[in-house]
Design a protein around this motif. Structure first.
Motif, mmCIF file in Angstrom:
data_model
loop_
_atom_site.group_PDB
_atom_site.id
_atom_site.type_symbol
_atom_site.label_atom_id
_atom_site.label_comp_id
_atom_site.label_asym_id
_atom_site.label_seq_id
_atom_site.Cartn_x
_atom_site.Cartn_y
_atom_site.Cartn_z
ATOM 1 N N VAL A 1 0.929 -1.028 0.660
ATOM 2 C CA VAL A 1 -0.386 0.097 0.540
ATOM 3 C C VAL A 1 0.740 0.779 -0.285
ATOM 4 C CG1 VAL A 1 -1.936 0.864 0.853
ATOM 5 C CG2 VAL A 1 -1.972 -0.783 1.045
ATOM 6 N N ARG A 2 0.316 2.295 -1.223
ATOM 7 C CA ARG A 2 1.414 3.530 -0.812
ATOM 8 C C ARG A 2 1.016 4.746 -0.959
ATOM 9 N NH1 ARG A 2 5.941 1.597 0.351
ATOM 10 N NH2 ARG A 2 7.457 0.021 -1.584
ATOM 11 N N PRO A 3 1.202 5.137 -1.215
ATOM 12 C CA PRO A 3 0.082 6.798 -1.296
ATOM 13 C C PRO A 3 0.186 7.129 -2.786
ATOM 14 C CG PRO A 3 2.163 7.017 -0.372
ATOM 15 C CD PRO A 3 2.545 6.026 -0.662
ATOM 16 N N SER A 4 -1.725 7.544 -2.599
ATOM 17 C CA SER A 4 -2.119 7.584 -3.848
ATOM 18 C C SER A 4 -1.161 8.389 -5.260
ATOM 19 C CB SER A 4 -3.337 8.584 -3.923
ATOM 20 O OG SER A 4 -4.046 7.262 -2.866
ATOM 21 N N ARG B 1 -14.242 7.833 11.320
ATOM 22 C CA ARG B 1 -13.528 6.974 12.262
ATOM 23 C C ARG B 1 -14.046 6.314 11.822
ATOM 24 N NH1 ARG B 1 -7.586 6.330 11.538
ATOM 25 N NH2 ARG B 1 -7.913 5.072 12.851
ATOM 26 N N PRO B 2 -13.825 5.175 11.039
ATOM 27 C CA PRO B 2 -14.170 3.531 11.732
ATOM 28 C C PRO B 2 -13.891 3.298 12.508
ATOM 29 C CG PRO B 2 -12.373 3.403 10.174
ATOM 30 C CD PRO B 2 -12.090 4.980 9.971
ATOM 31 N N ARG B 3 -15.049 2.315 13.139
ATOM 32 C CA ARG B 3 -15.042 1.536 15.040
ATOM 33 C C ARG B 3 -15.501 0.257 14.111
ATOM 34 N NH1 ARG B 3 -19.864 5.709 17.081
ATOM 35 N NH2 ARG B 3 -18.860 7.799 16.946
ATOM 36 N N PRO B 4 -15.058 -0.843 15.322
ATOM 37 C CA PRO B 4 -15.600 -1.572 15.715
ATOM 38 C C PRO B 4 -17.065 -1.826 15.026
ATOM 39 C CG PRO B 4 -14.161 -1.289 16.840
ATOM 40 C CD PRO B 4 -14.741 -0.310 17.064
ATOM 41 N N THR C 1 -7.384 11.234 1.623
ATOM 42 C CA THR C 1 -5.996 12.183 2.180
ATOM 43 C C THR C 1 -5.354 12.188 3.525
ATOM 44 O OG1 THR C 1 -7.888 13.630 3.074
ATOM 45 C CG2 THR C 1 -7.533 14.355 0.697
ATOM 46 N N GLY C 2 -5.837 10.830 3.932
ATOM 47 C CA GLY C 2 -5.644 10.234 5.213
ATOM 48 C C GLY C 2 -6.758 9.758 6.347
ATOM 49 N N GLY C 3 -7.668 10.009 5.876
ATOM 50 C CA GLY C 3 -8.983 10.454 6.822
ATOM 51 C C GLY C 3 -10.212 9.170 6.188
#
Length: 328
Positions: free
Chosen positions: A208-211, A263-266, A279-281
């Protein structure tokens, strides 16, 4: 010599290419349509060479308009999910399996049987056309293809790999990786438990690399062009729109409702998808598989061209309030 940027969108039913100048003005654009194969009910696949031919045709179409310019880079966005098995040179070993494909549905039992914590960390509904279940189907039904594979790629990564012979094809970005049912959205990395459920060697997974990272240089009719990793189509649509407002609707072969931020939660049984953006989000998404595909079906039944279909739809009078628009 003015600079331009190339962007290609690898859709389910066609490829679009646009050239933009430094101010974001469209310099040239082209589109090439295609159909994916339906070799049996519930199956959806396509020869990767069809994608290559579409890109070649689109680049050739914009070439004259780009004479005297310098193409600084090419980025590819693409349809999400699916699975493409490739060899060490990035050549596809079999037709790509696409997101509408349902043959992985029986394999979802493997995800339901995961330990509760591992299942919850995936933070996504279980969908047959995601990469993990499709790989589980291949593991069960086409083990020889998996044994010959050097990597499993997402669609846009498979197209990019054909442009960069000799380079390591096993590269993707976070936005596509997070939508595979192989990604731990809480820890933000590949899930060992989900990868084991798919039955594949973890070494097949792409790095996995930055876009925006440049991963090679492609020799195109418009010159030698640096190529970046790229990203999935839905989060790039969010990026292009500036992620403005509480929600965004995307209409293509399918249809998606996206909500940026959060932010994703379990969650063992989430109602909506939780995917990484560029963008990291993160963003939340609800999706239907029969968006534009339903329009395509209706257009074919009516025997209309797309122009005729759109004109007829625009001229149609809405039903009176409270009345059905058709027979029940």
């Amino acid at each position: 010599m003015p600079d331009v940027l190339l962007g290609a969108d690898l859709g389910t039913s066609g490829l679009k290419l646009v050239a933009l100048d430094a101010a974001g003005t469209v310099v040239a654009q082209a589109e090439r349509g295609y159909e994916y194969g339906r070799p049996a009910p519930g199956r959806a696949e396509i020869d990767v060479r069809t994608w290559c031919a579409a890109l070649d045709g689109a680049v050739a179409a914009v070439g004259p308009a780009l004479a005297g310019t310098r193409v600084r880079s090419l980025g590819i966005s693409g349809q999400m999910h699916g699975a493409v098995l490739v060899d060490g040179d990035g050549a596809a070993l079999r037709p790509a399996l696409l997101w509408p494909d349902q043959r992985g549905a029986p394999e979802l039992a493997r995800w339901r049987e995961l330990p509760a914590g591992d299942r919850a960390a995936l933070g996504n509904p279980l969908v047959a056309g995601m990469t993990g279940p499709l790989l589980a189907w291949l593991c069960r039904h086409e083990p020889d293809a998996l044994r010959r594979a050097a990597a499993v790629l997402l669609p846009k990564d498979a197209l990019r790999a054909t442009l960069l012979p000799g380079s390591d094809p096993a590269v993707t970005d976070r936005s596509d990786a997070s939508a595979t049912l192989l990604w731990d959205v809480v820890a933000d990395h590949w899930s060992p438990a989900a990868v084991a459920a798919a039955g594949i060697d973890p070494a097949l997974l792409p790095v996995v690399r930055p876009s925006e990272e440049v991963v090679g240089s492609a020799r195109l009719p418009v010159g030698e062009v640096p190529v970046v990793v790229g990203a999935a189509d839905a989060p790039l649509a969010l990026l292009a729109a500036g992620a403005a407002g509480p929600a965004q609707v995307n209409l293509g072969t399918g249809a998606q409702l996206l909500r940026p931020g959060g932010r994703p939660r379990p969650s063992a049984d989430p109602l909506v998808h939780a995917y990484a953006d560029t963008t990291g989000g993160w963003y939340a998404m609800a999706a239907l598989q029969n968006g534009g595909s339903a329009w395509e079906w209706a257009r074919g039944v009516l025997g209309l061209s797309w122009a005729e279909f759109v004109t007829a739809a625009a001229a149609a009078r809405p039903a009176p309030e409270g009345c059905s628009s058709g027979p029940s």
